[in-house]
Design an enzyme around this catalytic site. Structure first.
Site, mmCIF file in Angstrom:
data_model
loop_
_atom_site.group_PDB
_atom_site.id
_atom_site.type_symbol
_atom_site.label_atom_id
_atom_site.label_comp_id
_atom_site.label_asym_id
_atom_site.label_seq_id
_atom_site.Cartn_x
_atom_site.Cartn_y
_atom_site.Cartn_z
ATOM 1 N N HIS A 11 10.425 0.764 -6.221
ATOM 2 C CA HIS A 11 9.176 1.139 -6.907
ATOM 3 C C HIS A 11 9.133 0.535 -8.318
ATOM 4 C CE1 HIS A 11 9.238 4.966 -4.257
ATOM 5 N NE2 HIS A 11 8.232 4.231 -3.833
ATOM 6 N N LYS A 39 1.691 18.986 2.357
ATOM 7 C CA LYS A 39 2.793 18.127 2.810
ATOM 8 C C LYS A 39 4.115 18.621 2.245
ATOM 9 C CE LYS A 39 4.003 13.315 2.975
ATOM 10 N NZ LYS A 39 3.837 11.991 2.419
ATOM 11 N N ARG A 45 7.093 -4.761 1.754
ATOM 12 C CA ARG A 45 8.501 -5.112 2.011
ATOM 13 C C ARG A 45 8.545 -5.947 3.281
ATOM 14 N NH1 ARG A 45 10.177 1.029 1.609
ATOM 15 N NH2 ARG A 45 8.350 0.928 2.926
ATOM 16 N N SER A 79 12.167 5.489 0.084
ATOM 17 C CA SER A 79 12.550 6.856 -0.264
ATOM 18 C C SER A 79 13.101 7.574 0.978
ATOM 19 C CB SER A 79 11.346 7.638 -0.798
ATOM 20 O OG SER A 79 10.856 7.018 -1.953
HETATM 21 O O1 PNS Z 1 4.399 6.232 -0.963
HETATM 22 P P1 PNS Z 1 3.506 6.571 0.168
HETATM 23 O O2 PNS Z 1 3.808 7.957 0.685
HETATM 24 O O3 PNS Z 1 3.515 5.515 1.245
HETATM 25 O O4 PNS Z 1 2.010 6.612 -0.434
HETATM 26 C C1 PNS Z 1 0.909 6.910 0.391
HETATM 27 C C2 PNS Z 1 -0.359 7.116 -0.445
HETATM 28 C C3 PNS Z 1 -0.159 8.167 -1.517
HETATM 29 C C4 PNS Z 1 -0.755 5.806 -1.096
HETATM 30 C C5 PNS Z 1 -1.480 7.536 0.545
HETATM 31 O O5 PNS Z 1 -1.029 8.565 1.368
HETATM 32 C C6 PNS Z 1 -2.768 7.979 -0.138
HETATM 33 O O6 PNS Z 1 -3.429 7.214 -0.777
HETATM 34 N N1 PNS Z 1 -3.121 9.281 0.037
HETATM 35 C C7 PNS Z 1 -4.306 9.874 -0.531
HETATM 36 C C8 PNS Z 1 -5.403 10.067 0.536
HETATM 37 C C9 PNS Z 1 -6.103 8.753 0.775
HETATM 38 O O7 PNS Z 1 -6.936 8.339 -0.001
HETATM 39 N N2 PNS Z 1 -5.691 8.039 1.865
HETATM 40 C C10 PNS Z 1 -6.126 6.681 2.166
HETATM 41 C C11 PNS Z 1 -7.437 6.576 2.844
HETATM 42 S S1 PNS Z 1 -7.579 7.555 4.276
#
Ligand code: PNS
Length: 161
Positions: free
Chosen positions: A18, A42, A91, A129
């Site tokens: 990150h 969650k 990645r 993670s």
């Molecule tokens: O590090 P991660 O867990 O892969 O991040 C995922 C994240 C936070 C980018 C994603 O889950 C997110 O944006 N969640 C908020 C809800 C949203 O807008 N989702 C995308 C469109 S459905």
């Protein structure tokens, strides 16, 4: 006009991968808002305060970044924070489908916000993670993939100190 990007994630916990993406992003954006998803529905290993604290300490040497938390739609948060872009790290190929889907949905929801992908450094290609938590849970050595602070927090969480 300031070029502002949101770098969203769960950061449960923040990894060296990150930090690598934030550092790369700072070369193209004037400001990066690192946004921690705070989804009460969650389950996380670390709560929002712990995740924020680890991020704060791991990024204290970096300039032009801001930390924030959000809940709800990412594009709404980007709008609220007047960011023009969403920054995501890519990645291996395995990331592609999920990222592509998310980027296209975000574009459908708000055509003004662009998703920008940056390739992670080669040494972090398998760092996530989830895999770090999996190894740390059973006492595996994850130093070198996370900061020493996060390493200690993981050991505390899993009862190894
Ligand atoms: O590090 P991660 O867990 O892969 O991040 C995922 C994240 C936070 C980018 C994603 O889950 C997110 O944006 N969640 C908020 C809800 C949203 O807008 N989702 C995308 C469109 S459905």
């Amino acid at each position: 006009m300031q070029r502002v990007a949101i770098y969203p994630g769960s950061f449960d916990p923040v990894t060296n991968g990150h930090i690598d993406i934030i550092e790369r992003g700072l070369k193209i954006f004037d400001k990066i808002i690192v946004a921690i998803l705070h989804n009460p529905g969650k389950e996380y290993l670390f709560n929002i305060e712990e995740r924020m604290d680890m991020l704060e300490k791991s990024t204290k040497k970096l300039e032009n970044i801001e930390l924030d938390a959000f809940n709800g739609l990412l594009v709404d948060f980007a709008d609220q924070r007047k960011a023009q872009a969403i920054l995501r790290g890519m990645r291996a190929v395995s990331d592609f489908e999920y990222e592509f889907q998310m980027a296209l949905m975000n574009r459908r929801l708000n055509r003004e916000v662009q998703t920008v992908f940056l390739m992670t450094g080669l040494r972090w290609i398998f760092t996530s993670s989830s895999i770090i938590k999996e190894a740390a849970r059973f006492g595996g050595d994850v130093s070198g993939m996370v900061s020493s602070l996060v390493n200690r927090k993981l050991k505390e969480k899993f009862g190894f100190v």
